[in-house]
Design an enzyme around this catalytic site. Structure first.
Site, PDB file in Angstrom:
ATOM      1  N   CYS A  68      -2.378 -12.270 -36.612  1.00 58.41           N
ATOM      2  CA  CYS A  68      -3.094 -11.277 -35.802  1.00 58.41           C
ATOM      3  C   CYS A  68      -4.141 -10.582 -36.662  1.00 58.41           C
ATOM      4  O   CYS A  68      -5.248 -10.264 -36.208  1.00 58.41           O
ATOM      5  CB  CYS A  68      -2.127 -10.243 -35.249  1.00 58.41           C
ATOM      6  SG  CYS A  68      -0.824 -10.906 -34.195  1.00 58.41           S
ATOM      7  N   HIS A  84      -8.016  -8.972 -36.460  1.00 60.18           N
ATOM      8  CA  HIS A  84      -7.947  -7.564 -36.088  1.00 60.18           C
ATOM      9  C   HIS A  84      -7.514  -6.637 -37.218  1.00 60.18           C
ATOM     10  O   HIS A  84      -6.765  -5.690 -36.982  1.00 60.18           O
ATOM     11  CB  HIS A  84      -6.998  -7.387 -34.902  1.00 60.18           C
ATOM     12  CG  HIS A  84      -7.495  -8.011 -33.642  1.00 60.18           C
ATOM     13  ND1 HIS A  84      -8.586  -7.536 -32.946  1.00 60.18           N
ATOM     14  CD2 HIS A  84      -7.043  -9.087 -32.938  1.00 60.18           C
ATOM     15  CE1 HIS A  84      -8.786  -8.274 -31.871  1.00 60.18           C
ATOM     16  NE2 HIS A  84      -7.870  -9.236 -31.842  1.00 60.18           N
ATOM     17  N   ARG A  92      -1.789 -10.936 -22.640  1.00 62.41           N
ATOM     18  CA  ARG A  92      -2.803 -10.920 -23.705  1.00 62.41           C
ATOM     19  C   ARG A  92      -2.217 -11.464 -24.997  1.00 62.41           C
ATOM     20  O   ARG A  92      -2.862 -12.247 -25.711  1.00 62.41           O
ATOM     21  CB  ARG A  92      -3.332  -9.490 -23.920  1.00 62.41           C
ATOM     22  CG  ARG A  92      -4.436  -9.425 -24.971  1.00 62.41           C
ATOM     23  CD  ARG A  92      -5.682 -10.129 -24.459  1.00 62.41           C
ATOM     24  NE  ARG A  92      -6.703 -10.289 -25.482  1.00 62.41           N
ATOM     25  CZ  ARG A  92      -6.870 -11.377 -26.215  1.00 62.41           C
ATOM     26  NH1 ARG A  92      -6.055 -12.411 -26.078  1.00 62.41           N
ATOM     27  NH2 ARG A  92      -7.846 -11.451 -27.093  1.00 62.41           N
ATOM     28  N   CYS A 103      -3.156 -14.693 -27.410  1.00 62.83           N
ATOM     29  CA  CYS A 103      -3.369 -14.607 -28.866  1.00 62.83           C
ATOM     30  C   CYS A 103      -2.570 -15.683 -29.592  1.00 62.83           C
ATOM     31  O   CYS A 103      -3.081 -16.337 -30.513  1.00 62.83           O
ATOM     32  CB  CYS A 103      -2.960 -13.225 -29.378  1.00 62.83           C
ATOM     33  SG  CYS A 103      -4.084 -11.890 -28.934  1.00 62.83           S
TER      34      CYS A 103
END
Length: 301
Positions: free
Chosen positions: A175, A179, A223, A227
């Site tokens: 992740c 991000h 969501r 991802c």
């Protein structure tokens, strides 16, 4: 000497042109987002969710009006911005969707395990998306403030952190690959830094959202599924511990951010032809007085 000056002037000219193009791209996207603020299709899901909350359904023919989302039975306002959190009755940290599964099973008699296996956008999953839209609406404009007083909440925060930074799969992604730094984007889609509060209505504070690219309302669980798909990881399961833990991690770091959910998330855009189209559309919208301020703009994540 003259030749060197010519090369220097040419380099400056090209750099200036590149900056101008970059600025015009950003301006075009900003105008496009503003034009999409009015008439968010998520409102249709909100209306459906409110009806589902009050409607008697399931084997027990009961409504969800006695569901406790953390503020007491039946209290919805302000609950969303404090989720995920620990619940005494289940002895678990739950996000909104896993909590709805609990209420649908205990109050209405639905089979939570079967709902969890149902593909997104179908059957009771579609109903949960409506419920999520309405419940999040009831906390729009409020600031995220996830509780961290219980030991299980702290444990899930640590698990979420580990999951966020875990790298693996064929692309060695995590992740954090997308991000964990400011200024990143995919094509023209901004990628907020979710290791801290990225600002009001950004990242965690923008979901659930109406996804322009698919024409559907996406919950946070959906969501996260996407991802994992983009990382080429197997999805860990709907309302699983790791997805809830990731919600805890992002939610805690979004403390103080104002929720605009359900927002409208723009499709990822690319290419000069797209920019030209946006410029034309923006110009028409501006002439028609269509660029209005609002709180439901397209958000990044």
């Amino acid at each position: 000497m003259v030749k060197s000056l010519s090369f220097a002037l040419m380099a400056l000219t090209l750099a200036g042109a590149a900056l101008a193009q970059q600025k015009s791209s950003a301006d075009g996207i900003a105008e496009y987002r503003k034009m999409l603020e009015d008439g968010n299709p998520a409102e249709l899901f909100e209306a459906k969710g409110e009806n589902l909350w009050k409607q008697k359904r399931g084997p027990k023919n009961a409504s969800l009006e006695q569901c406790d989302l953390g503020k007491g039975a039946g209290k919805v306002k302000g609950a969303f911005v404090e989720l995920p959190r620990y619940f005494d009755d289940t002895k678990q940290v739950q996000d909104l969707e896993s909590r709805l599964l609990t209420c649908m099973e205990t109050l209405q008699g639905f089979n939570a395990a079967e709902i969890a296996k149902t593909p997104f956008g179908r059957g009771e999953q579609a109903n949960i998306e409506g419920l999520v839209a309405w419940i999040s609406t009831e906390s729009r404009g409020m600031k995220f403030n996830l509780p961290q007083g219980h030991a299980e909440e702290k444990k899930m925060l640590e698990l979420g952190k580990r999951a966020f930074f875990f790298r693996g799969g064929p692309y060695d992604f995590s992740c954090a690959s997308c991000h964990s730094e400011a200024g990143k984007r995919i094509r023209l889609q901004d990628l907020p830094d979710l290791t801290k509060n990225p600002g009001d209505g950004i990242g965690f504070a923008a979901w659930p959202a109406y996804r322009v690219s698919s024409g559907e309302l996406w919950s946070m669980q959906r969501r996260l599924n996407d991802c994992y798909r983009q990382q080429r990881f197997p999805f860990p399961g709907y309302a699983s511990d790791v997805t809830i833990a990731l919600g805890v991690y992002m939610g805690v770091h979004a403390k103080g951010a104002e929720s605009i959910a359900p927002s409208r998330i723009c499709a990822q855009l690319q290419g000069s032809s797209t920019l030209a189209m946006l410029t034309r559309v923006s110009a028409v919208g501006a002439q028609a007085g269509g660029l209005k301020s609002g709180t439901r703009s397209c958000g990044p994540m």
